[in-house]
Scaffold this active site. Structure first.
Site, PDB file in Angstrom:
ATOM      1  N   GLN A   1       0.844  -1.201   0.000  1.00  0.00           N
ATOM      2  CA  GLN A   1       0.000   0.000   0.000  1.00  0.00           C
ATOM      3  C   GLN A   1       0.880   1.252   0.000  1.00  0.00           C
ATOM      4  O   GLN A   1       1.103   1.862   1.044  1.00  0.00           O
ATOM      5  CB  GLN A   1      -0.887  -0.035   1.251  1.00  0.00           C
ATOM      6  CG  GLN A   1      -1.829   1.123   1.391  1.00  0.00           C
ATOM      7  CD  GLN A   1      -3.119   0.899   0.671  1.00  0.00           C
ATOM      8  OE1 GLN A   1      -3.651  -0.195   0.689  1.00  0.00           O
ATOM      9  NE2 GLN A   1      -3.634   1.925   0.045  1.00  0.00           N
ATOM     10  N   PHE A   2       1.388   1.636  -1.172  1.00  0.00           N
ATOM     11  CA  PHE A   2       2.279   2.796  -1.238  1.00  0.00           C
ATOM     12  C   PHE A   2       1.594   4.086  -0.824  1.00  0.00           C
ATOM     13  O   PHE A   2       2.243   5.024  -0.365  1.00  0.00           O
ATOM     14  CB  PHE A   2       2.902   2.931  -2.644  1.00  0.00           C
ATOM     15  CG  PHE A   2       1.978   3.515  -3.671  1.00  0.00           C
ATOM     16  CD1 PHE A   2       1.962   4.880  -3.917  1.00  0.00           C
ATOM     17  CD2 PHE A   2       1.126   2.698  -4.402  1.00  0.00           C
ATOM     18  CE1 PHE A   2       1.116   5.424  -4.869  1.00  0.00           C
ATOM     19  CE2 PHE A   2       0.288   3.223  -5.359  1.00  0.00           C
ATOM     20  CZ  PHE A   2       0.280   4.590  -5.593  1.00  0.00           C
ATOM     21  N   THR A   3       0.263   4.137  -0.901  1.00  0.00           N
ATOM     22  CA  THR A   3      -0.445   5.372  -0.564  1.00  0.00           C
ATOM     23  C   THR A   3      -0.383   5.709   0.932  1.00  0.00           C
ATOM     24  O   THR A   3      -0.756   6.809   1.324  1.00  0.00           O
ATOM     25  CB  THR A   3      -1.916   5.320  -1.022  1.00  0.00           C
ATOM     26  OG1 THR A   3      -2.568   4.225  -0.383  1.00  0.00           O
ATOM     27  CG2 THR A   3      -2.006   5.170  -2.537  1.00  0.00           C
TER      28      THR A   3
END
Length: 150
Positions: free
Chosen positions: A78-80
């Site tokens: 989950q890079f966000t």
């Protein structure tokens, strides 16, 4: 590394209409990797998650870990999680590691967790458009950042 950990009664990950992961009681771990993460972050965070006492004991007190209840774990990249919203309304992801750095660390994190957990951990797929469904239990949601361990 930054994580959002949710205690769940059930969780699943679907990619292109196919269910690729599914668990009952356990933890859904959303994992974001930054450019300066190392194996030290992996070891510390893995240990913290596996021993995090967020499950109820016989008195209903959160006193048990996912290992204690023989629960399951899903890890989803989950890079966000590393979004910066300081300027404007469009999030910036400058701190998030690019795939050439993030994928090996994500995979090492999963391997380390499985080794310490002693059983298979289910995952999403790095970079895929995933549909994550969960039934949060409590709700219990914990945010842990390996850069804030002191």
């Amino acid at each position: 590394m930054k994580t959002v950990i949710q205690r769940v009664l059930k969780a699943s990950v679907v990619i292109e209409g196919e269910k690729v992961a599914s668990i009952a009681d356990g933890l859904l771990v959303l994992l974001g990797v930054v450019i300066n993460d190392t194996e030290v972050d992996i070891e510390w965070l893995s240990n913290k998650i596996l021993n995090l006492r967020v499950f109820g004991d016989q008195n209903g007190v959160m006193n048990k870990s996912v290992k204690d209840i023989d629960g399951d774990i899903i890890i989803v990249s989950q890079f966000t999680l590393h979004a910066s919203t300081k300027k404007g309304n469009r999030p910036s992801y400058i701190k998030a590691a690019k795939p050439d750095i993030a994928i090996p660390l994500y995979e090492k994190f999963i391997q380390h967790m499985e080794s310490d957990f002693g059983k298979k951990i289910q995952t999403g797929e790095f970079g895929a458009d995933m549909k994550v469904e969960l039934l949060n239990d409590g709700p219990v949601t914990i945010i842990i950042d390996s850069k804030n361990k002191e």
